[in-house]
Scaffold this motif. Sequence first.
Motif, PDB file in Angstrom:
ATOM      1  N   ASP A  75       0.773  -1.136  -0.017  1.00  0.00           N
ATOM      2  CA  ASP A  75      -0.054   0.222   0.125  1.00  0.00           C
ATOM      3  C   ASP A  75       0.939   1.326   0.018  1.00  0.00           C
ATOM      4  O   ASP A  75       0.297   2.332   0.239  1.00  0.00           O
ATOM      5  N   ALA A  76       2.046   1.224  -0.313  1.00  0.00           N
ATOM      6  CA  ALA A  76       2.694   2.393  -0.282  1.00  0.00           C
ATOM      7  C   ALA A  76       2.538   3.405  -1.200  1.00  0.00           C
ATOM      8  O   ALA A  76       2.798   4.636  -1.151  1.00  0.00           O
ATOM      9  N   TRP A  77       2.072   2.918  -2.336  1.00  0.00           N
ATOM     10  CA  TRP A  77       1.515   4.075  -3.249  1.00  0.00           C
ATOM     11  C   TRP A  77       0.186   4.494  -3.334  1.00  0.00           C
ATOM     12  O   TRP A  77      -0.252   5.637  -3.917  1.00  0.00           O
ATOM     13  N   VAL A  78      -0.590   4.135  -2.314  1.00  0.00           N
ATOM     14  CA  VAL A  78      -2.080   4.327  -2.234  1.00  0.00           C
ATOM     15  C   VAL A  78      -2.288   5.735  -1.932  1.00  0.00           C
ATOM     16  O   VAL A  78      -3.174   6.523  -2.622  1.00  0.00           O
ATOM     17  N   ALA A  79      -1.577   6.542  -1.111  1.00  0.00           N
ATOM     18  CA  ALA A  79      -2.021   7.827  -0.636  1.00  0.00           C
ATOM     19  C   ALA A  79      -1.857   8.859  -1.782  1.00  0.00           C
ATOM     20  O   ALA A  79      -2.543   9.588  -1.883  1.00  0.00           O
ATOM     21  N   ASP A  80      -0.797   8.727  -2.231  1.00  0.00           N
ATOM     22  CA  ASP A  80      -0.226   9.593  -3.351  1.00  0.00           C
ATOM     23  C   ASP A  80      -1.397   9.439  -4.613  1.00  0.00           C
ATOM     24  O   ASP A  80      -1.972  10.387  -4.897  1.00  0.00           O
ATOM     25  N   TYR A  81      -1.583   8.248  -4.752  1.00  0.00           N
ATOM     26  CA  TYR A  81      -2.436   7.881  -6.043  1.00  0.00           C
ATOM     27  C   TYR A  81      -3.719   8.424  -5.835  1.00  0.00           C
ATOM     28  O   TYR A  81      -4.473   9.143  -6.637  1.00  0.00           O
ATOM     29  N   ALA A  82      -4.421   8.201  -4.645  1.00  0.00           N
ATOM     30  CA  ALA A  82      -5.757   8.558  -4.155  1.00  0.00           C
ATOM     31  C   ALA A  82      -5.589  10.166  -4.154  1.00  0.00           C
ATOM     32  O   ALA A  82      -6.789  10.620  -4.400  1.00  0.00           O
ATOM     33  N   ALA A  83      -4.703  10.629  -3.593  1.00  0.00           N
ATOM     34  CA  ALA A  83      -4.682  12.164  -3.822  1.00  0.00           C
ATOM     35  C   ALA A  83      -4.814  12.966  -4.980  1.00  0.00           C
ATOM     36  O   ALA A  83      -5.151  14.057  -5.124  1.00  0.00           O
ATOM     37  N   CYS A  84      -4.247  12.227  -6.106  1.00  0.00           N
ATOM     38  CA  CYS A  84      -4.011  13.087  -7.537  1.00  0.00           C
ATOM     39  C   CYS A  84      -4.667  12.457  -8.481  1.00  0.00           C
ATOM     40  O   CYS A  84      -4.778  13.378  -9.330  1.00  0.00           O
ATOM     41  N   THR A  85      -5.157  11.155  -8.474  1.00  0.00           N
ATOM     42  CA  THR A  85      -5.631  10.679  -9.478  1.00  0.00           C
ATOM     43  C   THR A  85      -7.103  11.397  -9.992  1.00  0.00           C
ATOM     44  O   THR A  85      -7.016  11.565 -11.395  1.00  0.00           O
ATOM     45  N   LEU A 141       2.188   7.643 -11.271  1.00  0.00           N
ATOM     46  CA  LEU A 141       1.269   7.234 -10.453  1.00  0.00           C
ATOM     47  C   LEU A 141       0.890   5.473 -10.846  1.00  0.00           C
ATOM     48  O   LEU A 141       0.564   4.625 -10.231  1.00  0.00           O
ATOM     49  N   ALA A 142       0.644   5.486 -12.138  1.00  0.00           N
ATOM     50  CA  ALA A 142       0.329   3.882 -12.611  1.00  0.00           C
ATOM     51  C   ALA A 142       1.252   3.189 -12.357  1.00  0.00           C
ATOM     52  O   ALA A 142       1.229   1.966 -12.124  1.00  0.00           O
ATOM     53  N   GLN A 143       2.611   3.473 -12.705  1.00  0.00           N
ATOM     54  CA  GLN A 143       3.888   2.502 -12.508  1.00  0.00           C
ATOM     55  C   GLN A 143       3.662   2.430 -10.933  1.00  0.00           C
ATOM     56  O   GLN A 143       3.884   1.110 -10.635  1.00  0.00           O
ATOM     57  N   ALA A 144       3.561   3.061 -10.014  1.00  0.00           N
ATOM     58  CA  ALA A 144       3.674   2.774  -8.557  1.00  0.00           C
ATOM     59  C   ALA A 144       2.373   1.707  -8.314  1.00  0.00           C
ATOM     60  O   ALA A 144       2.665   0.801  -7.369  1.00  0.00           O
ATOM     61  N   ARG A 145       1.178   2.134  -8.969  1.00  0.00           N
ATOM     62  CA  ARG A 145       0.232   1.117  -8.610  1.00  0.00           C
ATOM     63  C   ARG A 145       0.453  -0.378  -9.074  1.00  0.00           C
ATOM     64  O   ARG A 145       0.036  -1.196  -8.361  1.00  0.00           O
TER      65      ARG A 145
END
Length: 108
Positions: free
Chosen positions: A14-24, A78-82
């Motif tokens: 879940d390391a990517w989730v916070a940034d992804y959720a905030a920006c996508t 963001l996609a790469q992190a997801r």
Amino acid sequence: MPAYLIAQVKITDDAWVADYAACTHEIAAKHGGRYLLRSANIETIEGAAPDTTLIALIEFPSADAARAFAEDAEYAPLAQARQAGSEGHFWVIDDTDVAGSIPYLPKG
């Protein structure tokens, strides 16, 4: 014609989730996208339960707009992190009726 991006995601890190959720959602909005849901409340009524953490549904003005979102350079990291921290599927589907018998939907 409206198109819908359906994302089925199983989070493995879940390391990517916070940034992804905030920006996508802002990147999706740039392409005319509007989140209809991003939920982990998945109830199986019929068939096998999906092996997934969440499902998102984003409405776009067209399939081209949905693809433009997925290919946006701002979205790429963001996609790469997801992708590194999850297993998932993304589908684009239009609003047509394949049987052609629902009067308020375009025939598919």
